[in-house]
Design an enzyme around this catalytic site. Structure first.
Site, PDB file in Angstrom:
ATOM      1  N   GLY A   1       0.791  -1.231   0.000  1.00  0.00           N
ATOM      2  CA  GLY A   1       0.000   0.000   0.000  1.00  0.00           C
ATOM      3  C   GLY A   1       0.820   1.277   0.000  1.00  0.00           C
ATOM      4  O   GLY A   1       0.329   2.330   0.414  1.00  0.00           O
ATOM      5  N   SER A   2       2.061   1.208  -0.481  1.00  0.00           N
ATOM      6  CA  SER A   2       2.859   2.443  -0.471  1.00  0.00           C
ATOM      7  C   SER A   2       2.306   3.469  -1.460  1.00  0.00           C
ATOM      8  O   SER A   2       2.389   4.676  -1.210  1.00  0.00           O
ATOM      9  CB  SER A   2       4.340   2.151  -0.737  1.00  0.00           C
ATOM     10  OG  SER A   2       4.543   1.716  -2.057  1.00  0.00           O
ATOM     11  N   ASN A   3       1.694   3.005  -2.550  1.00  0.00           N
ATOM     12  CA  ASN A   3       1.053   3.962  -3.464  1.00  0.00           C
ATOM     13  C   ASN A   3      -0.190   4.582  -2.829  1.00  0.00           C
ATOM     14  O   ASN A   3      -0.428   5.780  -2.974  1.00  0.00           O
ATOM     15  CB  ASN A   3       0.698   3.282  -4.794  1.00  0.00           C
ATOM     16  CG  ASN A   3       1.877   3.271  -5.749  1.00  0.00           C
ATOM     17  OD1 ASN A   3       2.257   4.312  -6.287  1.00  0.00           O
ATOM     18  ND2 ASN A   3       2.479   2.109  -5.931  1.00  0.00           N
TER      19      ASN A   3
ATOM     20  N   ILE B   1      -9.730  -7.296 -12.347  1.00  0.00           N
ATOM     21  CA  ILE B   1     -10.931  -6.612 -11.874  1.00  0.00           C
ATOM     22  C   ILE B   1     -12.121  -7.003 -12.769  1.00  0.00           C
ATOM     23  O   ILE B   1     -11.966  -7.117 -13.981  1.00  0.00           O
ATOM     24  CB  ILE B   1     -10.652  -5.096 -11.822  1.00  0.00           C
ATOM     25  CG1 ILE B   1     -11.730  -4.346 -11.086  1.00  0.00           C
ATOM     26  CG2 ILE B   1     -10.394  -4.492 -13.167  1.00  0.00           C
ATOM     27  CD1 ILE B   1     -11.379  -4.124  -9.665  1.00  0.00           C
TER      28      ILE B   1
ATOM     29  N   ASN C   1      -5.081   2.690 -13.023  1.00  0.00           N
ATOM     30  CA  ASN C   1      -4.162   1.677 -12.506  1.00  0.00           C
ATOM     31  C   ASN C   1      -2.737   2.200 -12.655  1.00  0.00           C
ATOM     32  O   ASN C   1      -2.464   3.009 -13.545  1.00  0.00           O
ATOM     33  CB  ASN C   1      -4.308   0.374 -13.298  1.00  0.00           C
ATOM     34  CG  ASN C   1      -3.376  -0.719 -12.782  1.00  0.00           C
ATOM     35  OD1 ASN C   1      -3.237  -0.918 -11.570  1.00  0.00           O
ATOM     36  ND2 ASN C   1      -2.706  -1.415 -13.678  1.00  0.00           N
TER      37      ASN C   1
ATOM     38  N   HIS D   1       1.231   0.887 -13.254  1.00  0.00           N
ATOM     39  CA  HIS D   1       2.010  -0.275 -13.692  1.00  0.00           C
ATOM     40  C   HIS D   1       3.495   0.080 -13.633  1.00  0.00           C
ATOM     41  O   HIS D   1       3.883   1.160 -14.096  1.00  0.00           O
ATOM     42  CB  HIS D   1       1.597  -0.648 -15.114  1.00  0.00           C
ATOM     43  CG  HIS D   1       2.248  -1.908 -15.595  1.00  0.00           C
ATOM     44  ND1 HIS D   1       1.785  -3.154 -15.243  1.00  0.00           N
ATOM     45  CD2 HIS D   1       3.342  -2.111 -16.362  1.00  0.00           C
ATOM     46  CE1 HIS D   1       2.563  -4.077 -15.792  1.00  0.00           C
ATOM     47  NE2 HIS D   1       3.519  -3.472 -16.477  1.00  0.00           N
TER      48      HIS D   1
ATOM     49  N   ASP E   1      -3.716  -3.867 -18.951  1.00  0.00           N
ATOM     50  CA  ASP E   1      -2.696  -2.852 -19.258  1.00  0.00           C
ATOM     51  C   ASP E   1      -2.853  -2.186 -20.625  1.00  0.00           C
ATOM     52  O   ASP E   1      -1.864  -1.831 -21.265  1.00  0.00           O
ATOM     53  CB  ASP E   1      -1.286  -3.466 -19.181  1.00  0.00           C
ATOM     54  CG  ASP E   1      -0.973  -4.034 -17.805  1.00  0.00           C
ATOM     55  OD1 ASP E   1      -1.497  -3.495 -16.807  1.00  0.00           O
ATOM     56  OD2 ASP E   1      -0.216  -5.007 -17.720  1.00  0.00           O
TER      57      ASP E   1
ATOM     58  N   GLU F   1       6.615   6.087  -9.052  1.00  0.00           N
ATOM     59  CA  GLU F   1       5.182   5.784  -8.912  1.00  0.00           C
ATOM     60  C   GLU F   1       4.533   6.713  -7.879  1.00  0.00           C
ATOM     61  O   GLU F   1       3.447   7.240  -8.086  1.00  0.00           O
ATOM     62  CB  GLU F   1       4.975   4.335  -8.462  1.00  0.00           C
ATOM     63  CG  GLU F   1       5.329   3.303  -9.499  1.00  0.00           C
ATOM     64  CD  GLU F   1       5.012   1.888  -9.018  1.00  0.00           C
ATOM     65  OE1 GLU F   1       3.942   1.672  -8.423  1.00  0.00           O
ATOM     66  OE2 GLU F   1       5.842   0.991  -9.240  1.00  0.00           O
TER      67      GLU F   1
END
Ligand code: GRF
Length: 197
Positions: free
Chosen positions: A12-14, A95, A109, A111, A152, A181
């Site tokens: 969960g760092s993003n 998803i 999203n 990537h 993607d 990111e």
């Protein structure tokens, strides 16, 4: 204020970088994170969300008979929270189509490569950085894109490069890409909200 939901599976760092931008960065006053959903009960992201006083729920595939009811449960949570924008941030499951349809143009999203290179089925996590090392590329990077039904493939919102050195291990690249990111995800959300895509 746009109401944002974040779907996670891991560290969960993003999600944290988005929350930090909401608290004191470029998303302040524009966005409120109303919900975090994890498919993994052990995700550290859930703890981070709770530390930020964000509603966090775990919806596990194994609690449901089939994909349809699993996706239905996710969609219900998103709708109950009156979600405007959905961000996938290290969400490690495909998803559901019904969710993509409901949030088309409003689901993002991130990537860890320069799409369309190193994207598609099986290209996630360390597999991406391993493939970059093998290929001998001198650049990698991160991409924020809209989610479409094919992995993607959605329209790119922001892409940023990092250098790759001959001595790099996949872990070295991963660290460098992750730092990028954390910067571009909040920027991409802002762009979408401001209609600049
Ligand atoms: C990131 O590298 C992201 O690009 C990928 O999964 C990783 C998630 O990391 N989709 P975190 O959970 O945000 O720390």
């Amino acid at each position: 204020m746009k109401r944002l939901a974040v779907l996670v599976s891991g560290s969960g760092s993003n999600m944290q970088s988005i929350a930090d931008s909401v608290n004191r960065g470029i998303l302040k006053g524009l966005v409120e994170i109303v919900l975090v959903i994890s498919n993994n009960p052990g995700a550290y992201a859930l703890e981070r969300a709770r530390n930020e006083n964000i509603k966090a729920v775990c919806i596990e595939r194994k609690s449901f008979e089939d994909e349809i009811s699993f996706n239905g449960a996710i969609l219900r949570e998103l709708r109950n929270a009156e979600t405007d924008i959905v961000c996938l941030a290290g969400y490690m499951r495909m998803i559901g189509r019904e969710i993509i349809r409901a949030y088309r143009g409003r689901m993002l999203n991130i990537h860890p490569a320069l799409l369309p290179k190193f994207g598609g089925k099986g290209m996630y996590g360390r597999h991406v950085h391993e493939a970059v090392v093998k290929s001998g590329e001198t650049k990698s990077g991160a991409t924020v894109h809209f989610v479409e039904e094919e992995y993607d493939t959605g329209k790119i919102i922001i892409q940023r490069e990092v250098e790759v050195f001959a001595s790099d291990t996949p872990q070295d690249i991963s660290k460098r890409v992750l730092a990028v990111e954390h910067r571009i995800y909040p920027e991409a959300i802002k762009k979408v909200i401001e209609g600049k895509v």
